[in-house]
Write a protein that holds these residues in place. Structure first.
Motif, short mmCIF file in Angstrom:
data_model
loop_
_atom_site.label_atom_id
_atom_site.label_comp_id
_atom_site.label_asym_id
_atom_site.label_seq_id
_atom_site.Cartn_x
_atom_site.Cartn_y
_atom_site.Cartn_z
N THR A 53 -36.33 66.76 66.58
CA THR A 53 -37.32 67.52 65.78
C THR A 53 -36.64 68.18 64.58
O THR A 53 -35.52 68.69 64.70
N GLY A 75 -47.86 65.04 64.25
CA GLY A 75 -46.50 65.31 64.71
C GLY A 75 -45.98 66.69 64.34
O GLY A 75 -44.82 67.00 64.59
N ASN A 91 -42.00 66.38 64.80
CA ASN A 91 -41.42 65.59 65.87
C ASN A 91 -41.71 64.12 65.60
O ASN A 91 -42.86 63.67 65.69
N THR A 141 -43.48 62.21 68.43
CA THR A 141 -44.90 62.51 68.57
C THR A 141 -45.71 61.84 67.48
O THR A 141 -46.81 61.32 67.72
N ALA A 142 -45.18 61.82 66.27
CA ALA A 142 -45.90 61.23 65.13
C ALA A 142 -46.00 59.72 65.26
O ALA A 142 -47.02 59.11 64.95
#
Length: 268
Positions: free
Chosen positions: A191, A211, A218, A221-222
């Motif tokens: 991150t 994200g 992150n 996440t994205a």
């Protein structure tokens, strides 16, 4: 008048005129604090005169029609005297209603963006004026930098008395933050702090987008791809948003062959 007797009796006559007491009249009235009213006395006749008490807040005290502007309810007594010297009095009550207490609120500073701003004056129900950018109902929409005085006027329904208050409206250019236009990283990287890697010119804003957990991004996440992120700074009419793009690259898939060789041999 008789004097003497017999042949010495004399008689003299004299006439006494009894003049009537004048009927003096005068108007009363109701005003708002700060206003005035003309009081009109009559009844003293031609050649008569008038005097007023108390003399407070009267334009003249020995006239038939003074202008009165007391600040509290006052009872005036006018004495009318005829040319023959007969007099009488009458009372005039000038009722003074107070002005409403009006508050236009604190001075405001807005940014020059066409975002409506609601003004708050008290008591509610008044009207706003002072700029073409404000409505009577108090919606101010910036339309160019300016420093202007806005007025809030309120009429008290019970008495019709009017009062106003003012406030200063200042409109300034908005602050538009700048950020780096793009950034890229691989999906397996940790991150990142967006304030650190994208260098916003104004700190204190809010990051949003896929994200993003403000102020971090992150990549896992994205997901892989190019993502548009928003940086929002300011509030109200000073709210501005700048965008940037972050590209997340996939993790490469590596392959390599195996081989069996004899001692002294080689392989590719």
């Amino acid at each position: 008048y008789s004097y003497g007797a017999g042949t010495c009796l004399n008689l003299v006559t004299s006439a006494i005129t009894v003049n009537p007491q004048p009927t003096v009249t005068v108007n009363s009235g109701v005003i708002c604090n700060g206003q005035s009213i003309v009081l009109n006395a009559s009844g003293a006749g031609v050649g008569g005169n008038y005097s007023w008490t108390p003399t407070t807040a009267l334009s003249c005290t020995n006239c038939a029609s003074p202008t009165a502007n007391p600040i509290t309810t006052t009872t005036y007594t006018v004495t009318g005297t005829t040319a023959e010297g007969c007099s009488n009095t009458a009372n005039s009550v000038v009722t003074v209603n107070p002005l409403p207490v009006v508050n236009a609120g604190v001075d405001q500073t807005l940014c020059n963006q066409p975002i409506p701003f609601t003004l708050s004056g008290t008591p509610v129900g008044g009207t706003w004026s002072g700029s073409p950018n404000v409505t009577a109902g108090g919606i101010f929409t910036p339309n160019g930098t300016e420093v202007t005085t806005l007025y809030y006027t309120y009429t008290l329904p019970a008495t019709g008395c009017v009062n106003l208050d003012s406030m200063i409206m200042t409109v300034v250019p908005p602050v538009i933050p700048t950020i780096d236009p793009s950034y890229s990283l691989c999906i397996y990287e940790p991150t990142i702090n967006l304030n650190t890697v994208l260098n916003p010119s104004q700190l204190g804003g809010t990051w949003s987008g896929t994200g993003v957990t403000n102020p971090t991004f992150n990549p896992a996440t994205a997901g892989v791809g190019t993502h548009t992120l928003n940086y929002t700074y300011g509030t109200g009419t000073c709210l501005s948003t700048t965008t940037t793009q972050i590209t997340v690259y996939s993790q490469p898939t590596l392959s390599v062959n195996n081989a069996t060789i004899c001692n002294g041999q080689s392989t590719v």
